[in-house]
Design a protein around this motif. Structure first.
Motif, mmCIF file in Angstrom:
data_model
loop_
_atom_site.group_PDB
_atom_site.id
_atom_site.type_symbol
_atom_site.label_atom_id
_atom_site.label_comp_id
_atom_site.label_asym_id
_atom_site.label_seq_id
_atom_site.Cartn_x
_atom_site.Cartn_y
_atom_site.Cartn_z
ATOM 1 N N GLY A 202 -28.255 3.262 2.372
ATOM 2 C CA GLY A 202 -28.095 4.709 2.472
ATOM 3 C C GLY A 202 -29.103 5.342 3.403
ATOM 4 O O GLY A 202 -28.771 6.221 4.205
ATOM 5 N N GLY A 203 -30.362 4.901 3.321
ATOM 6 C CA GLY A 203 -31.401 5.450 4.180
ATOM 7 C C GLY A 203 -31.198 5.092 5.642
ATOM 8 O O GLY A 203 -31.379 5.927 6.530
ATOM 9 N N GLY A 204 -30.802 3.849 5.899
ATOM 10 C CA GLY A 204 -30.536 3.440 7.269
ATOM 11 C C GLY A 204 -29.396 4.235 7.887
ATOM 12 O O GLY A 204 -29.452 4.640 9.049
ATOM 13 N N SER A 205 -28.357 4.483 7.089
ATOM 14 C CA SER A 205 -27.224 5.280 7.564
ATOM 15 C C SER A 205 -27.629 6.732 7.780
ATOM 16 O O SER A 205 -27.143 7.398 8.705
ATOM 17 N N ALA A 206 -28.531 7.235 6.931
ATOM 18 C CA ALA A 206 -28.946 8.636 7.020
ATOM 19 C C ALA A 206 -29.643 8.937 8.338
ATOM 20 O O ALA A 206 -29.562 10.056 8.855
#
Length: 261
Positions: A202-206
């Motif tokens: 999720g953080g990488g996509s954010a």
């Protein structure tokens, strides 16, 4: 980490499929247009309102009233913070559209082409997806509002936005990715046991939400990354536990399924 990188690669490949691309692009375009129009119409009253609110703080008001330079710097910081705030607002709007409308429609196509060997046990539903997305969106906005005073500190707003958006991704897309193939117990277990890895996905996509142009498809990319990551995790989970999986080519092989032990 290897599985996360692999999921990102597969998500990029799925995003370019003609039968998927447009359905996952329109939420980002719609959210961007909506918030851009609102920003133009409400920019002055919002920035002036925030400045008045900050000026009312006991430890800040006297400092601002005593120095025009300090007031000017504070106004610039407020305008920057409001502009930065548009990014998570656009993202959460697009993410909720992807989670409730686009991704459930595309999940069956991806499952049929890339994960045909995984039995569909339908532990979730479209109604459950919509409810999960609404709850995730409300919690995200509450946390965003609570964090706003810290956004006046340079760099904190960006960090808070990425962390909160990463949490939103794993909460909203983690359900959708598994709802067609996993049963209820598998959905609960995988979303609990693999939460740290889901937060990394999720953080990488954010981070893509802050890349111009690419941010239009960032929510869709995040959703697809979770589909590939969670379905691959489900596949390995069933193999490890000796669960029956479907034959990916039942006609060619002449068999509908096989038992693993």
């Amino acid at each position: 980490m290897k599985d996360i990188v692999l999921a990102f690669g597969r998500a990029g490949r799925s995003l370019l499929r003609r039968d998927i691309f447009w359905h996952l692009v329109w939420p980002g375009v719609l959210a961007t247009v909506l918030w851009s129009v609102l920003a133009v119409l409400l920019w002055t009253p919002v920035t002036e309102g925030v400045f008045g609110w900050v000026s009312g703080w006991a430890f800040v008001g006297s400092w601002l009233s005593a120095s025009e330079a300090a007031a000017a710097v504070m106004l610039v910081l407020i305008k920057f913070a409001v502009a930065l705030l548009l990014v998570p607002l656009i993202y959460v709007t697009a993410a909720l559209l992807v989670a409730t409308i686009s991704l459930p429609l595309m999940l069956e196509r991806i499952g049929r082409s890339d994960y045909a060997d995984i039995e569909q046990r339908r532990g979730g539903s479209n109604l459950g997806s919509a409810w999960n997305s609404i709850v995730a969106g409300v919690l995200f906005l509450v946390a965003l509002i609570v964090s706003l005073p810290f956004w006046l500190i340079p760099g904190v707003g960006l960090l808070a936005s990425v962390v909160l958006t990463g949490w939103l991704n794993q909460r909203a897309f983690g359900y959708d990715a598994l709802m067609l193939h996993a049963d209820r117990d598998e959905m609960l277990r995988l979303r609990t046991d693999w939460r740290p890895q889901m937060l990394l996905v999720g953080g990488g996509s954010a981070l893509l939400a802050y890349v111009p142009v690419i941010n239009l498809v960032a929510p869709a990319f995040a959703g697809l990354a979770f589909v590939h990551y969670m379905l691959e995790t489900l596949r390995k989970h069933r193999l490890q536990h000796g669960v029956t999986v479907l034959d990916a080519e039942p006609v060619a092989r002449g068999s509908g399924s096989r038992e693993l032990s």
